[in-house]
Design a protein around this motif. Structure first.
Motif, mmCIF file in Angstrom:
data_model
loop_
_atom_site.group_PDB
_atom_site.id
_atom_site.type_symbol
_atom_site.label_atom_id
_atom_site.label_comp_id
_atom_site.label_asym_id
_atom_site.label_seq_id
_atom_site.Cartn_x
_atom_site.Cartn_y
_atom_site.Cartn_z
ATOM 1 N N GLY A 62 4.889 35.447 19.393
ATOM 2 C CA GLY A 62 4.228 34.930 18.216
ATOM 3 C C GLY A 62 4.431 34.044 17.701
ATOM 4 N N GLY A 63 5.222 33.042 18.271
ATOM 5 C CA GLY A 63 5.255 31.654 17.810
ATOM 6 C C GLY A 63 4.176 30.923 17.872
ATOM 7 N N GLY A 64 4.114 29.772 17.431
ATOM 8 C CA GLY A 64 2.834 28.560 17.678
ATOM 9 C C GLY A 64 2.545 27.820 16.697
ATOM 10 N N LEU A 65 1.524 27.210 16.771
ATOM 11 C CA LEU A 65 1.209 25.976 15.816
ATOM 12 C C LEU A 65 0.356 26.385 14.712
ATOM 13 N N VAL A 66 0.804 26.246 13.452
ATOM 14 C CA VAL A 66 -0.177 26.758 12.527
ATOM 15 C C VAL A 66 -0.104 25.690 11.305
ATOM 16 N N GLN A 67 -1.288 25.463 10.717
ATOM 17 C CA GLN A 67 -1.330 24.663 9.508
ATOM 18 C C GLN A 67 -0.439 24.979 8.348
ATOM 19 N N ALA A 68 -0.014 24.080 7.446
ATOM 20 C CA ALA A 68 0.814 24.620 6.058
ATOM 21 C C ALA A 68 -0.186 25.271 5.345
ATOM 22 N N GLY A 69 0.399 26.297 4.897
ATOM 23 C CA GLY A 69 -0.253 27.563 4.092
ATOM 24 C C GLY A 69 -0.668 28.609 4.850
ATOM 25 N N GLY A 70 -0.701 28.546 6.393
ATOM 26 C CA GLY A 70 -0.856 29.459 7.018
ATOM 27 C C GLY A 70 0.014 30.641 7.141
ATOM 28 N N SER A 71 -0.159 31.715 8.113
ATOM 29 C CA SER A 71 0.647 32.832 8.344
ATOM 30 C C SER A 71 0.913 32.805 9.997
ATOM 31 N N LEU A 72 1.907 33.562 10.230
ATOM 32 C CA LEU A 72 2.148 33.701 11.641
ATOM 33 C C LEU A 72 3.027 35.256 11.503
ATOM 34 N N ARG A 73 3.078 36.002 12.736
ATOM 35 C CA ARG A 73 3.789 37.221 12.780
ATOM 36 C C ARG A 73 4.662 37.277 13.886
ATOM 37 N N TYR A 127 9.804 42.727 13.428
ATOM 38 C CA TYR A 127 8.627 41.716 12.903
ATOM 39 C C TYR A 127 9.176 40.777 11.904
ATOM 40 N N LEU A 128 8.676 40.000 11.938
ATOM 41 C CA LEU A 128 8.844 38.802 10.815
ATOM 42 C C LEU A 128 7.440 38.397 10.425
ATOM 43 N N GLN A 129 7.199 38.705 9.336
ATOM 44 C CA GLN A 129 5.785 38.136 8.880
ATOM 45 C C GLN A 129 6.111 37.047 7.764
ATOM 46 N N MET A 130 5.350 35.943 8.483
ATOM 47 C CA MET A 130 5.531 34.723 7.725
ATOM 48 C C MET A 130 4.252 34.352 6.925
ATOM 49 N N ASN A 131 4.486 34.078 5.772
ATOM 50 C CA ASN A 131 3.153 33.468 4.934
ATOM 51 C C ASN A 131 3.412 32.355 4.315
ATOM 52 N N SER A 132 2.387 31.831 3.765
ATOM 53 C CA SER A 132 2.814 30.264 3.054
ATOM 54 C C SER A 132 3.484 29.510 3.824
ATOM 55 N N LEU A 133 3.246 29.387 5.100
ATOM 56 C CA LEU A 133 4.246 28.610 5.818
ATOM 57 C C LEU A 133 4.154 26.914 5.345
ATOM 58 N N LYS A 134 5.592 26.347 5.631
ATOM 59 C CA LYS A 134 5.628 24.923 5.197
ATOM 60 C C LYS A 134 5.960 24.271 6.425
ATOM 61 N N PRO A 135 5.911 22.902 6.542
ATOM 62 C CA PRO A 135 6.320 21.946 7.519
ATOM 63 C C PRO A 135 7.932 22.112 7.708
ATOM 64 N N GLU A 136 8.609 22.315 6.760
ATOM 65 C CA GLU A 136 9.962 22.510 6.848
ATOM 66 C C GLU A 136 10.456 23.895 7.618
ATOM 67 N N ASP A 137 9.543 24.665 7.702
ATOM 68 C CA ASP A 137 9.819 26.037 8.382
ATOM 69 C C ASP A 137 9.734 25.744 10.082
ATOM 70 N N THR A 138 9.350 24.716 10.235
ATOM 71 C CA THR A 138 9.085 24.209 11.777
ATOM 72 C C THR A 138 10.581 24.377 12.368
ATOM 73 N N ALA A 139 10.647 25.204 13.424
ATOM 74 C CA ALA A 139 12.027 25.583 13.947
ATOM 75 C C ALA A 139 11.547 26.424 15.297
ATOM 76 N N VAL A 140 12.757 26.610 15.892
ATOM 77 C CA VAL A 140 12.848 27.662 16.997
ATOM 78 C C VAL A 140 13.505 28.955 16.302
ATOM 79 N N TYR A 141 12.676 30.079 16.223
ATOM 80 C CA TYR A 141 12.975 31.301 15.671
ATOM 81 C C TYR A 141 13.703 32.016 16.675
ATOM 82 N N TYR A 142 14.777 32.714 16.430
ATOM 83 C CA TYR A 142 15.536 33.506 17.249
ATOM 84 C C TYR A 142 15.734 35.047 16.696
ATOM 85 N N CYS A 143 15.502 36.151 17.662
ATOM 86 C CA CYS A 143 15.669 37.168 17.226
ATOM 87 C C CYS A 143 17.180 37.705 17.658
#
Length: 124
Positions: free
Chosen positions: A8-19, A80-96
């Motif tokens: 579910g990771g990927g590239l998104v613009q600031a303010g966007g969402s990913l799950r 799951y991790l629903q991520m809303n209102s994403l910010k550039p500082e949220d850029t990272a590798v996310y580990y379960c």
């Protein structure tokens, strides 16, 4: 042996969402407390969110409160991790992560099992 696979990771613009999703195999999903950590470029791994095996206790890092939500579907063996209102500082590798314990869930050392990580990139 428990295995965790994130997606579910990927590239998104600031303010966007990913799950993000995390599938657990090799164990009884409902017996594991689970969470998400992240590691940004040049930074240490940090807790994002965690939930105990029964779903009765949830922890969020201050920097994601009100924006991210952790949930689990025991029937699908998936976290799951629903991520809303994403910010550039949220850029990272996310580990379960997973552990059979239900205390100190905000601590990195608590988790025995780790996924391979999924990249989240937030553009400004």
């Amino acid at each position: 042996q428990v295995q965790l696979v994130e997606s579910g990771g990927g590239l998104v613009q600031a303010g966007g969402s990913l799950r993000l999703s995390c599938a657990l195999s090799g164990g009884t999903f409902s017996s594991y407390s689970m969470g998400w950590f992240r590691q940004g470029p040049g930074e240490e791994r940090e807790i994002v969110a965690a939930q105990n095996w029964s779903g009765t206790s949830t922890y969020y890092a201050d920097f994601v409160k009100g924006r991210f939500a952790i949930s689990r579907d025991n029937a699908k063996n998936t976290l799951y991790l629903q991520m809303n209102s994403l910010k550039p500082e949220d850029t990272a590798v996310y580990y379960c992560v997973a552990t059979p314990e239900d205390t100190y869930l905000s601590q990195l050392w608590r988790y025995r099992f780790w996924g391979q990580g999924t990249q989240v990139t937030v553009s400004s």
